[in-house]
Design an enzyme around this catalytic site. Sequence first.
Site, PDB file in Angstrom:
ATOM      1  N   CYS A 116       0.816  -1.221   0.000  1.00  0.00           N
ATOM      2  CA  CYS A 116       0.000   0.000   0.000  1.00  0.00           C
ATOM      3  C   CYS A 116       0.848   1.270   0.000  1.00  0.00           C
ATOM      4  O   CYS A 116       0.326   2.370  -0.181  1.00  0.00           O
ATOM      5  CB  CYS A 116      -0.957  -0.007   1.189  1.00  0.00           C
ATOM      6  SG  CYS A 116      -1.975  -1.487   1.219  1.00  0.00           S
ATOM      7  N   HIS A 253      -3.402   6.871   2.240  1.00  0.00           N
ATOM      8  CA  HIS A 253      -3.807   5.583   1.668  1.00  0.00           C
ATOM      9  C   HIS A 253      -5.183   5.242   2.236  1.00  0.00           C
ATOM     10  O   HIS A 253      -5.426   5.367   3.446  1.00  0.00           O
ATOM     11  CB  HIS A 253      -2.776   4.512   2.035  1.00  0.00           C
ATOM     12  CG  HIS A 253      -3.308   3.127   1.857  1.00  0.00           C
ATOM     13  ND1 HIS A 253      -3.893   2.717   0.680  1.00  0.00           N
ATOM     14  CD2 HIS A 253      -3.388   2.068   2.710  1.00  0.00           C
ATOM     15  CE1 HIS A 253      -4.308   1.466   0.823  1.00  0.00           C
ATOM     16  NE2 HIS A 253      -4.013   1.046   2.038  1.00  0.00           N
ATOM     17  N   ASN A 283     -10.430  -0.568  -0.516  1.00  0.00           N
ATOM     18  CA  ASN A 283      -8.977  -0.410  -0.404  1.00  0.00           C
ATOM     19  C   ASN A 283      -8.334  -0.945  -1.679  1.00  0.00           C
ATOM     20  O   ASN A 283      -8.417  -2.134  -1.956  1.00  0.00           O
ATOM     21  CB  ASN A 283      -8.514  -1.204   0.830  1.00  0.00           C
ATOM     22  CG  ASN A 283      -7.014  -1.157   1.047  1.00  0.00           C
ATOM     23  OD1 ASN A 283      -6.259  -0.772   0.165  1.00  0.00           O
ATOM     24  ND2 ASN A 283      -6.584  -1.558   2.234  1.00  0.00           N
TER      25      ASN A 283
HETATM   26  N1  ACO Z   1     -18.868  -9.241   8.339  1.00  0.00           N
HETATM   27  C1  ACO Z   1     -19.378  -9.551   9.522  1.00  0.00           C
HETATM   28  N2  ACO Z   1     -18.626  -9.952  10.567  1.00  0.00           N
HETATM   29  C2  ACO Z   1     -17.294 -10.015  10.371  1.00  0.00           C
HETATM   30  C3  ACO Z   1     -16.699  -9.697   9.144  1.00  0.00           C
HETATM   31  C4  ACO Z   1     -17.545  -9.302   8.106  1.00  0.00           C
HETATM   32  N3  ACO Z   1     -17.072  -8.959   6.886  1.00  0.00           N
HETATM   33  N4  ACO Z   1     -15.367  -9.852   9.256  1.00  0.00           N
HETATM   34  C5  ACO Z   1     -15.115 -10.261  10.513  1.00  0.00           C
HETATM   35  N5  ACO Z   1     -16.294 -10.360  11.182  1.00  0.00           N
HETATM   36  C6  ACO Z   1     -16.502 -10.780  12.559  1.00  0.00           C
HETATM   37  C7  ACO Z   1     -15.412 -11.652  13.096  1.00  0.00           C
HETATM   38  O1  ACO Z   1     -15.598 -12.998  12.706  1.00  0.00           O
HETATM   39  C8  ACO Z   1     -15.574 -11.466  14.565  1.00  0.00           C
HETATM   40  O2  ACO Z   1     -16.639 -12.237  15.004  1.00  0.00           O
HETATM   41  P1  ACO Z   1     -16.566 -12.989  16.436  1.00  0.00           P
HETATM   42  O3  ACO Z   1     -16.459 -11.872  17.427  1.00  0.00           O
HETATM   43  O4  ACO Z   1     -17.840 -13.726  16.462  1.00  0.00           O
HETATM   44  O5  ACO Z   1     -15.330 -13.827  16.352  1.00  0.00           O
HETATM   45  C9  ACO Z   1     -16.004 -10.016  14.682  1.00  0.00           C
HETATM   46  O6  ACO Z   1     -16.501  -9.640  13.391  1.00  0.00           O
HETATM   47  C10 ACO Z   1     -14.891  -9.073  15.071  1.00  0.00           C
HETATM   48  O7  ACO Z   1     -13.757  -9.387  14.268  1.00  0.00           O
HETATM   49  P2  ACO Z   1     -12.461  -8.540  14.341  1.00  0.00           P
HETATM   50  O8  ACO Z   1     -11.467  -9.060  13.357  1.00  0.00           O
HETATM   51  O9  ACO Z   1     -12.071  -8.414  15.781  1.00  0.00           O
HETATM   52  O10 ACO Z   1     -13.052  -7.155  13.819  1.00  0.00           O
HETATM   53  P3  ACO Z   1     -12.493  -5.725  14.016  1.00  0.00           P
HETATM   54  O11 ACO Z   1     -13.433  -4.937  14.800  1.00  0.00           O
HETATM   55  O12 ACO Z   1     -11.045  -5.730  14.399  1.00  0.00           O
HETATM   56  O13 ACO Z   1     -12.574  -5.186  12.531  1.00  0.00           O
HETATM   57  C11 ACO Z   1     -11.135  -4.796  10.670  1.00  0.00           C
HETATM   58  C12 ACO Z   1     -11.853  -5.825  11.501  1.00  0.00           C
HETATM   59  C13 ACO Z   1     -12.180  -3.863  10.030  1.00  0.00           C
HETATM   60  C14 ACO Z   1     -10.358  -5.489   9.576  1.00  0.00           C
HETATM   61  C15 ACO Z   1     -10.212  -3.985  11.602  1.00  0.00           C
HETATM   62  O14 ACO Z   1      -9.348  -4.828  12.298  1.00  0.00           O
HETATM   63  C16 ACO Z   1      -9.407  -2.991  10.873  1.00  0.00           C
HETATM   64  O15 ACO Z   1      -9.904  -1.946  10.488  1.00  0.00           O
HETATM   65  N6  ACO Z   1      -8.104  -3.249  10.664  1.00  0.00           N
HETATM   66  C17 ACO Z   1      -7.276  -2.464   9.849  1.00  0.00           C
HETATM   67  C18 ACO Z   1      -6.861  -3.340   8.743  1.00  0.00           C
HETATM   68  C19 ACO Z   1      -6.993  -2.775   7.396  1.00  0.00           C
HETATM   69  O16 ACO Z   1      -7.464  -1.673   7.144  1.00  0.00           O
HETATM   70  N7  ACO Z   1      -6.519  -3.552   6.455  1.00  0.00           N
HETATM   71  C20 ACO Z   1      -6.524  -3.181   5.085  1.00  0.00           C
HETATM   72  C21 ACO Z   1      -5.349  -3.777   4.406  1.00  0.00           C
HETATM   73  S1  ACO Z   1      -3.882  -3.230   5.035  1.00  0.00           S
HETATM   74  C22 ACO Z   1      -3.612  -1.723   4.544  1.00  0.00           C
HETATM   75  O17 ACO Z   1      -4.151  -1.276   3.545  1.00  0.00           O
HETATM   76  C23 ACO Z   1      -2.683  -0.922   5.279  1.00  0.00           C
END
Ligand code: ACO
Length: 326
Positions: A116, A253, A283
Amino acid sequence: MEGYEMAIRILGTGSYLPDRVVTNDELAEMMDTSDEWIRTRTGIGSRHVTEGETTSDMAVRAAEAALKNAGIDAGEIDLIIVGTFTGEQLMPNMASKVQAAIGANRAVGFDLSAACSGFLFSLNTAYCFMKAGIYQKALVIGAETLSKTVDWDDRSTCVLFGDGAGAAVVGLDEGTESLFIMGSDGSKGEVLSLDARPLKTPFSMNPKEVNPWMTMNGQEVFKFAVRKVPECIEELMKKAELSVEDVDWFILHQANVRIIESVSKRLGVDSSRFPVNLDHCGNTSAASIPILLDELNRSGRMKRGDRIVLSGFGGGLSWGATYLVW
Ligand code: ACO
């Protein structure tokens, strides 16, 4: 060198998004997710997904649009750098394909892999070549086909990404020197990863299975981004002897709207100066910054003379920020 021109000048921008739009509601029909979950966690409403166009096809379309916007002929380009980790071939590289397709016969081209941060690192690399007097005009592109890297059965990653390309024609100009910061932390590389071809030969001792899909530790990425991005922007401001108040636009980004909001809060800058296009692009990794630049340029929101900070961050781990005057 006295009188030497030091500022990056973006002469034109272009972008390309595939026609096929996949909404959150459509994903909710395919897997256990919802528009509400995706929107509140990420800010994403829909994304563009290729139905067959390759990374270089999209890069070419973005490059052609940027050249047209700059009013520059492909023959004037000396250097083409494509930031990508999702080319359709490892050889030839995407930049060579772009060079041939647009007829940039004088240009040398290569790809730069920094996930990224790919566009930002490519822009800074082009700037260094130009500052050294080696090349005069560059085409800097970010292009990605992320839809082929994610496991469409894994709701925690596939909902986040989209495909697309953005490009900028770049030259040098007299004016305030452009500055940048770049960094890497390879010790955290596994936080975001995508395997390449397996080493399976008659000579390999312990052939390892490769995972065909991108893996991500979302929470680690989140923590890294909200700490590192404000830190490197503050370092850049210090280097430029500017305050965040002097900057008109922070073009980050587009990973996640919550990351962007957190950075704006930590810097104490109103979020209206952090443009976002995640809602309709998702993204797009290395493509996200130049796609957003093109949107701001074409809509007239960004005006010549505006002071801009670009910041990329992601796999590697890698991060960076660049200051320039539009
Ligand atoms: N729909 C519904 N539920 C979901 C989904 C989905 N698409 N994805 C995960 N869940 C569920 C999980 O299974 C979990 O359920 P559980 O509690 O029953 O186990 C629950 O949601 C919470 O999961 P987490 O992974 O803890 O969710 P979190 O609140 O951390 O959000 C996210 C996930 C949005 C990816 C967050 O961690 C984030 O914003 N991270 C930043 C990563 C990012 O932006 N990556 C992009 C690529 S890297 C880059 O570009 C730099």
